[in-house]
Design an enzyme around this catalytic site. Structure first.
Site, short mmCIF file in Angstrom:
data_model
loop_
_atom_site.label_atom_id
_atom_site.label_comp_id
_atom_site.label_asym_id
_atom_site.label_seq_id
_atom_site.Cartn_x
_atom_site.Cartn_y
_atom_site.Cartn_z
N ILE A 12 0.81 -1.22 0.08
CA ILE A 12 0.18 -0.16 -0.07
C ILE A 12 0.86 1.32 -0.04
O ILE A 12 0.59 2.32 -0.74
CB ILE A 12 -1.09 -0.05 1.26
CG1 ILE A 12 -2.02 -1.26 1.15
CG2 ILE A 12 -1.98 1.08 1.01
CD1 ILE A 12 -2.78 -1.43 2.22
N ASN A 32 12.60 -0.75 5.69
CA ASN A 32 14.01 -1.56 6.20
C ASN A 32 14.15 -3.00 5.27
O ASN A 32 14.90 -3.98 4.98
CB ASN A 32 14.01 -2.33 7.44
CG ASN A 32 12.82 -3.22 7.66
OD1 ASN A 32 11.96 -3.46 7.00
ND2 ASN A 32 12.56 -3.68 9.22
N GLY A 36 9.43 -5.03 2.01
CA GLY A 36 9.27 -4.15 0.95
C GLY A 36 10.08 -4.38 -0.23
O GLY A 36 11.20 -5.50 -0.03
N TYR A 140 -3.23 -8.75 15.90
CA TYR A 140 -2.98 -7.75 14.85
C TYR A 140 -3.95 -6.82 14.91
O TYR A 140 -3.44 -5.66 15.19
CB TYR A 140 -3.15 -8.48 13.34
CG TYR A 140 -3.41 -7.36 12.29
CD1 TYR A 140 -2.14 -6.68 12.10
CD2 TYR A 140 -4.32 -7.37 11.54
CE1 TYR A 140 -1.97 -5.74 11.01
CE2 TYR A 140 -4.48 -6.26 10.55
CZ TYR A 140 -3.22 -5.42 10.30
OH TYR A 140 -3.17 -4.58 9.32
N PHE A 168 -10.39 -1.85 4.97
CA PHE A 168 -10.80 -3.21 4.89
C PHE A 168 -9.95 -4.03 4.09
O PHE A 168 -8.94 -4.01 4.28
CB PHE A 168 -12.33 -2.99 4.50
CG PHE A 168 -13.22 -2.67 5.84
CD1 PHE A 168 -13.15 -1.25 6.45
CD2 PHE A 168 -14.32 -3.55 6.28
CE1 PHE A 168 -13.70 -0.93 7.24
CE2 PHE A 168 -14.75 -3.10 7.27
CZ PHE A 168 -14.72 -1.80 7.98
N ASP A 284 -10.71 -14.88 12.55
CA ASP A 284 -11.19 -14.58 11.45
C ASP A 284 -12.86 -14.21 11.74
O ASP A 284 -13.38 -15.15 12.36
CB ASP A 284 -11.12 -15.24 10.38
CG ASP A 284 -9.93 -15.09 9.38
OD1 ASP A 284 -9.43 -14.23 9.49
OD2 ASP A 284 -9.93 -15.88 8.46
N1 UDP Z 1 -8.81 -16.93 3.18
C1 UDP Z 1 -9.07 -18.26 2.57
N2 UDP Z 1 -8.10 -18.88 2.18
C2 UDP Z 1 -6.72 -18.30 2.16
C3 UDP Z 1 -6.62 -16.95 2.51
C4 UDP Z 1 -7.72 -16.34 3.03
O1 UDP Z 1 -10.08 -18.86 2.64
O2 UDP Z 1 -5.85 -19.05 1.56
C5 UDP Z 1 -9.84 -16.19 3.57
C6 UDP Z 1 -9.72 -15.62 5.03
O3 UDP Z 1 -10.21 -16.47 5.94
C7 UDP Z 1 -10.48 -14.45 5.21
C8 UDP Z 1 -10.54 -13.89 3.62
O4 UDP Z 1 -10.12 -15.09 2.76
O5 UDP Z 1 -12.02 -14.79 5.19
C9 UDP Z 1 -9.79 -12.79 3.54
O6 UDP Z 1 -8.35 -12.97 3.97
P1 UDP Z 1 -7.02 -12.22 3.73
O7 UDP Z 1 -5.88 -12.72 4.52
O8 UDP Z 1 -6.81 -11.81 2.25
O9 UDP Z 1 -7.44 -10.81 4.33
P2 UDP Z 1 -7.96 -10.39 6.02
O10 UDP Z 1 -9.45 -10.56 5.98
O11 UDP Z 1 -7.18 -11.51 6.85
O12 UDP Z 1 -7.39 -9.05 6.09
#
Ligand code: UDP
Length: 328
Positions: A12, A32, A36, A140, A168, A284
């Protein structure tokens, strides 16, 4: 304005550096390169390879005449944060303290901070606005909320103004195809799905099919990185024009389930690939969809790149032109 971009060689951050240049600002990148990429920083932009907690950063900021700072430098994986919280408290909370304090001592007046929808945890209702309760369900999100709290105290007590942008799901890539998402290891859904489409992984695993959502898989709000970058420029300009410290959500306002993203990726790429079903990933929430009315109202932000087709299409262009990421 001369603006320090901490983490400006990341996903980003690097898109925002381009948006700053386009808007007539002078970005200066501090990174660092732990995650990146030097190749993500455009030629002609001053680059310093250093850690955000290094003791000489404050003197360097003063010497460079930095007026504003954007802070992207962080550990960003929900799953990893639930396995290694110490890393997140160190890199995010302790690291940010050092950087923000360095900025204060260097006389930096404005800070735009990368926050996250993860500060909300499991929402009581969607779309989520900024008044929703903030009870993160993962480490996180907790570290990002702590940094927001730090910034609020620095604003109230020292007068250092800030805007926290609660992203988001950042996704997509610059339409030029020159920069994009390149994480090692990759954990985010859209790049993983595209790796499956490209035949670089044998399948994509969907994490959890028993969420209380229409198809049982997690629903997220995917916002194009170019729209995010534009919001950072608006936020910095707003502060420089006397705007007050505050926080904003950044999302498209539309939710897509993991299954819907997989289907959309098959359609955009024209490639069928194999899908497996796994268990939930710790931490999640089921559904995260933004109300971004506040930033639209106050900053006049308007996402124009964030249809799911454009998000996946631009990410696919980056994947195709850079199958090995920045190593190509
Ligand atoms: N997800 C998934 N399989 C993967 C990676 C992510 O089903 O291999 C799902 C994850 O559980 C979440 C959504 O995809 O519901 C988005 O995950 P991501 O890690 O991209 O972003 P986050 O929502 O954690 O910021």
């Amino acid at each position: 304005m001369k603006i320090l971009v901490a983490g400006g060689a990341g996903y980003i951050g690097s898109h925002t550096v381009r948006a700053l240049v386009k808007a007539g600002h002078t970005p200066v990148v501090l990174d660092n390169l732990s995650h990146g990429h030097r190749g993500a920083v455009p030629e002609g932009v001053l680059f310093k390879q250093a850690n955000i907690e290094d003791s000489d950063v404050s003197a360097w900021m003063r010497q460079e005449g930095i007026e504003g700072m954007m802070h992207f430098a962080a550990s960003i994986e929900v799953g990893e944060s639930m396995k290694n919280p110490a890393l997140y408290y160190k890199n995010n909370v302790v690291g940010s303290y050092h950087l923000i304090e360095a900025a204060r001592q260097a006389g930096v007046k404005y800070v735009v901070f990368s926050s996250t929808a993860a500060v909300y945890g499991e929402p009581d209702q969607v779309p989520i606005d900024e008044d929703a309760k903030q009870v993160p369900t993962n480490v996180y999100g907790r570290t990002k909320l702590m940094i927001e709290t730090m910034l609020k105290d620095y604003s109230d007590i020292y007068g250092m103004k800030y805007i926290a942008l609660r992203y988001f799901n950042a996704s997509g890539a610059d339409a030029s195809g020159e920069i994009g998402e390149d994480h090692h290891p990759e954990t985010h859904l859209i790049p993983l799905v595209l790796q499956a489409a490209a035949g670089k992984r044998k399948s994509i695993t969907i994490f959890g099919t028993d969420y209380p959502t229409p198809d049982g898989t997690c629903v997220r709000d995917y916002i194009h990185v170019t729209d995010l970058a534009d919001a950072h420029v608006l936020a910095m300009n707003y502060l420089a024009n006397g705007g007050q410290s505050q926080y904003f959500n950044l999302g498209s306002g539309k939710g897509f389930s993991v299954k819907e993203i997989v289907e959309a990726a098959k359609k955009v790429t024209g490639i069928d690939f194999s899908v497996e079903y796994g268990t939930r990933r710790a931490g999640d929430p089921g559904t995260l969809v933004a109300s971004s009315d506040k930033i639209k109202r106050i900053l006049g932000w308007n996402p124009t790149h964030s249809t799911v087709e454009q998000v996946i299409g631009d990410a696919w262009k980056w994947h195709q032109t850079h199958p090995q990421g920045y190593n190509d």
